[in-house]
Design an enzyme around this catalytic site. Structure first.
Site, PDB file in Angstrom:
ATOM      1  NE  ARG A 293      -2.353   0.614   3.758  1.00 16.94           N
ATOM      2  CZ  ARG A 293      -1.738   1.294   4.738  1.00 16.94           C
ATOM      3  NH1 ARG A 293      -1.388   2.544   4.553  1.00 16.94           N
ATOM      4  NH2 ARG A 293      -1.458   0.706   5.883  1.00 16.94           N
ATOM      5  CG  HIS A 297      -6.152   1.735   6.491  1.00 17.59           C
ATOM      6  ND1 HIS A 297      -6.232   0.447   6.012  1.00 17.59           N
ATOM      7  CD2 HIS A 297      -7.316   1.967   7.155  1.00 17.59           C
ATOM      8  CE1 HIS A 297      -7.390  -0.081   6.359  1.00 17.59           C
ATOM      9  NE2 HIS A 297      -8.061   0.813   7.055  1.00 17.59           N
ATOM     10  CE1 TYR A 306       1.305   2.391   8.603  1.00 11.42           C
ATOM     11  CE2 TYR A 306       0.057   4.076   9.771  1.00 11.42           C
ATOM     12  CZ  TYR A 306       0.219   3.249   8.676  1.00 11.42           C
ATOM     13  OH  TYR A 306      -0.703   3.273   7.643  1.00 11.42           O
TER      14      TYR A 306
END
Length: 401
Positions: A293, A297, A306
């Protein structure tokens, strides 16, 4: 955003990337092999097109793309470019307040287009909420995907028109729906198949495990297509499982295969193989498309909190669109005229999407209180009244009261 800016920029090569000739990979099993373009620390997977755009052979899966024509290859490239352009426009619209939320598919175009083009018209597709490329392959108008994210409808298309179910927000539940539908196909005696899409995060859900159990026991003609994009929001895959995801299928009694999710040819071939297997009555298959990805998200997420930039940059070198473009150019299957026409088509699509969304009505703020209970409910009535008073307060402020 143009085709050139999203699909044709030169990648930054990671230190571990090797050519197909230097890797010397050999197949280790019928379902998975060493990627010619990866190092020893990276996963084994089926690959037909390296990150450098070089075609490599595979005795098991080559037959499923052996008859692909240059026109069909250009079609796959067009699908990926236009679905990325639509996705980028939707992200921009959300940032400008036109959509409430958007789940981007950036970086996952090959997994979605390759698998989507492997399906037949009579197959049935159960997506999650990120399968914009699959929707494109099934003939769903991309603007119909946006109504739900604007809050003006609960889906926007008739699932039975394209055999493409509405988006499912509850994580993993669509795999149960797909399994039940596939069991019904068996009872009807049809030779079609079902494919269910989900992510690596959903693979940890109990619904997915139940789907595996029922599909195996009843030999259901269903393909479970997991897009392992490495992150379940902020949770990395290694925090969810101690074995590669595709190996989970073994415990349920059916095959699993890991495919290079940034290789559109490999995704097309492996999904064709799995769907044909299902149609022959040989039961379910788990396909793990190992991809990434590239963006957030959803538009409410900040991936910089993160994951490292170096990780994203290493995957940019494996861009699925650039990979196929390199192969098309090297094989003389596409010229500059084709790319220029596609860029113009891409811009036209972006403009149409923007115009359609801006012409959509504003959401009905009180629709959330409808159909909660069949016969109404005192608490819902109270909440509706409170919300009405809250909305009215804005009007009062505007009048200077």
């Amino acid at each position: 955003m143009t085709v050139e800016s999203t699909a044709a920029r030169k990648p930054r090569r990671s230190a571990g990337t090797k050519s197909a000739a230097s890797a010397g990979a050999k197949r280790t099993s019928p379902a998975a092999k060493k990627s010619p373009g990866t190092t020893g620390a990276e996963p084994e997977l089926v690959q037909l097109l390296t990150p450098e755009g070089e075609r490599v052979k595979d005795a098991t899966y080559d037959p499923y793309v052996a008859d692909i024509t240059p026109d069909e290859l250009r079609g796959l490239y067009r699908d990926m470019v236009l679905s990325r352009r639509f996705d980028a426009e939707a992200t921009s619209l959300q940032r400008q307040g036109e959509l409430g939320l958007w789940a981007s598919m950036l970086g996952q175009e090959a997994a979605q287009i390759g698998s989507g083009r492997a399906t037949r018209d009579d197959d049935y597709v159960f997506p999650t909420y990120r399968e914009h490329g699959v929707a494109w392959c099934r003939g769903v108008d991309p603007t119909n995907l946006l109504g739900m994210f604007r809050g003006v409808n609960n889906g926007g298309w008739d699932p039975n028109t394209n055999n493409f179910h509405l988006y499912t927000i509850v994580i993993g539940s669509q795999t149960l729906h797909a399994t039940g539908y596939a069991m019904g196909i068996t009872k009807d005696g049809a030779d079609s198949a079902v494919i269910a899409y989900f992510g690596d995060g959903a693979s940890s859900q109990g619904d997915v495990a139940e789907s595996f159990t029922f599909s195996a026991v009843y030999n259901a003609p269903v393909v479970f297509f997991c897009q392992n994009n490495q992150w379940a929001i902020s949770e990395p895959t290694e925090k969810q499982t101690r074995v590669p995801l595709y190996q989970r299928a073994q415990g349920f009694g059916f095959p699993g295969v890991r495919v290079d999710g940034n290789d559109v040819l490999a995704c097309l071939a492996v999904t064709k193989w799995a769907l044909e297997r299902a149609r022959r009555g040989e039961g379910p298959t788990l396909v793990e498309a190992y991809t990434y990805r590239m963006g957030a998200h959803t538009t409410s997420d900040d991936p910089t909190k993160y994951r490292a930039d170096e990780e994203r940059e290493s995957w940019e070198a494996k861009d699925p669109i650039l990979r196929l473009r390199t192969y098309l150019e090297a094989s003389n299957h596409a010229d500059e005229g084709f790319f220029a026409e596609l860029e113009a088509e891409s811009e036209a699509l972006g403009k149409r999407v923007r115009e359609v969304v801006r012409a959509m009505p504003d959401p009905d703020h009180f629709a959330i209180f409808e159909n909660v209970y069949a016969d109404g409910h005192a608490l819902v009535d109270e909440e509706r009244a409170q919300f009405a008073a809250y909305q009215a307060s804005f009007a009062d402020e505007g009048e200077g009261k």
